[in-house]
Scaffold this active site. Sequence first.
Site, short mmCIF file in Angstrom:
data_model
loop_
_atom_site.label_atom_id
_atom_site.label_comp_id
_atom_site.label_asym_id
_atom_site.label_seq_id
_atom_site.Cartn_x
_atom_site.Cartn_y
_atom_site.Cartn_z
N CYS A 87 0.85 -1.20 0.00
CA CYS A 87 0.00 0.00 0.00
C CYS A 87 0.89 1.24 0.00
O CYS A 87 0.64 2.22 -0.72
CB CYS A 87 -0.89 0.06 1.24
N HIS A 91 0.67 4.86 -1.81
CA HIS A 91 -0.02 5.85 -0.97
C HIS A 91 0.88 6.58 0.01
O HIS A 91 0.43 7.52 0.67
CB HIS A 91 -1.17 5.17 -0.20
N CYS A 125 -8.12 -2.28 -4.42
CA CYS A 125 -6.70 -1.95 -4.60
C CYS A 125 -5.85 -3.21 -4.59
O CYS A 125 -4.90 -3.34 -5.35
CB CYS A 125 -6.21 -1.00 -3.50
N CYS A 233 -28.24 -7.09 13.56
CA CYS A 233 -29.53 -6.47 13.86
C CYS A 233 -30.67 -7.18 13.12
O CYS A 233 -31.81 -7.13 13.57
CB CYS A 233 -29.50 -4.98 13.57
#
Lengths: 272, 150
Positions: A87, A91, A125, A233
Site C-alpha cells: 500500500c 499511498h 486496490c 440487527c
Amino acid sequence: MRKTILAAVIAAVAGGAAVPVLADPPFDAKDPKYAPYIAGEKRSGYTFAEPETRAMQDDDFSNPGFLWVEEGKKMWSKVDGKAGKACKDCHGDAEKSMKGVGTVYPRFDPHANALLTLEQKINQCRTERMEAQPLKFDSKPYNAIATFVKHQSFGMPFAVQTDGPVAPYFDMGRRLYYERRGMSDVACKHCHEDYWGMHMRTELLSQGMPNGFPQYRLKWQTLGTAQKRIRGCFEEVRAEPYPVDSLENTVLELYATWRANGLRVESPAVRK
Amino acid sequence: MQTSITRLALAAVLAVALAGLAEAAPRKKAPERGYFDVSRMAPLTDQKGDPANGRKVAATKGLCVSCHVMPIPEQPDHGDVGPDLAGVGSRMQPPELRMRIVDPKVLYADTIMPSFYKSDLNRVKKGLEGKPFLTAQEVEDVVAYLATLK
C-alpha cells in the site's frame, strides 16, 4: 405518540413499578466532556455505553481494537501480490494520504461503477493494483487493514455523500431502513429512531450510529465491521440477513452512516 | 368513509392471513360479522385461554417482558419500550387485548409491537417462514392472563 408513551412509562416508574428499572450510564449533553460524541441531536453509541466500556475505548492500551490497528500498520508497508507492491508504495504515509478517507465511505466508485464500502475499496486496490488475493470478510487481515485506514480519520466528522450517482443507493437505503422485517416485524427505525434511550430487556437502545466501526464488541469477543453489525440487527428481529457486501446490506450501511454525518470517527470503538 | 375502506382492506388481508394458518389447536371456522371490529374480536380457538400458561408465554416465548414491565417479578430485565401492563385487564376488554396481540398495526400502523398472529411477515429468518410468532392457543392464553391483571 412517543411522548405519550414516555409519559406513561415515567408515570409508571414514579408510581413505583414492581420491577426496578436499571440505572442508565451517565450522560449530559451540556457537559463539554461529551462534546466529541454528539452532533446536534445525534449521539454516538459511546454516550449509551457503560462507564467501564467507555474507559476501555478511551485508553489506547486497554482498547483491544488497537491490536488490529497495529496489525494493519504492519500490513500497510508489506509487499503482497504479483505486482510486488505494498500500500505504502503508492499511498506513502498513511497518516497523510488516508486522513479523512474513512469519513466518506460507503462511496460511489467510478472504476467499479458501484457503491463501495471502505473494506471493498481496499480489496479493489489489492486485486486490481497489487494483483493480490482479496482479503476474506471478517478475517484478521481484512479487519486489520480497514481499522488502520479508518483510524487515520479518528476525530473527523462523517461526511458521506448522498447526491449524484449515490442518490438511487441512498433512496434504496432509506426504504430498507423503514421496512418491517423478521418475526418481530419491525424496521431499523423503530429501534434506533423511535425508541432510543429505552430498554429492550437489558439493552439500552442507542441511535444506531455506525461511527465507531470497525469496532471491538465485548459480545463478539473480537472486532468487526458495520456490515457484520447490521446483519446482527437482522438476527435480533429474527429476519434473514442480506449477504455481506450485497447491495442491500451496503445501502443500509450507507443510510446508517449518513445518519451519523457530523458525528466523529471513533474507530476502533468499544461496545458491549 | 376513508377509514371504513381501510378497515375493510385490512380485514380482508387479515382474513387471508389467518385463513392460511395451519393450527394444531381447534379453531372456529368462519369468522362472524364484525370479527375485525376491535371491540368484538372473537376468540381464535374454542378452548378457553389458560392464564397460567399465558403468564409463562408472556415471560418467555412471547417476549412481552422485553418491552413491557409486567407483574412477573421472578423474570429479570423487563424492558420499558411499551407501557407497564399492570392493570391492563381493567383498562381493556379481552377482544381488544386479543386484537392488540394478533395484529397491533390495525390499531396503530407505526407501532414497534410485533404482530403475534400473522403469518405473511416480510423476510423472516429461514426455517421460520410462514409461521406466526405464537399459536392461536398461546394468544388465547396470553389474553386470559392479561385479563387477570386488574
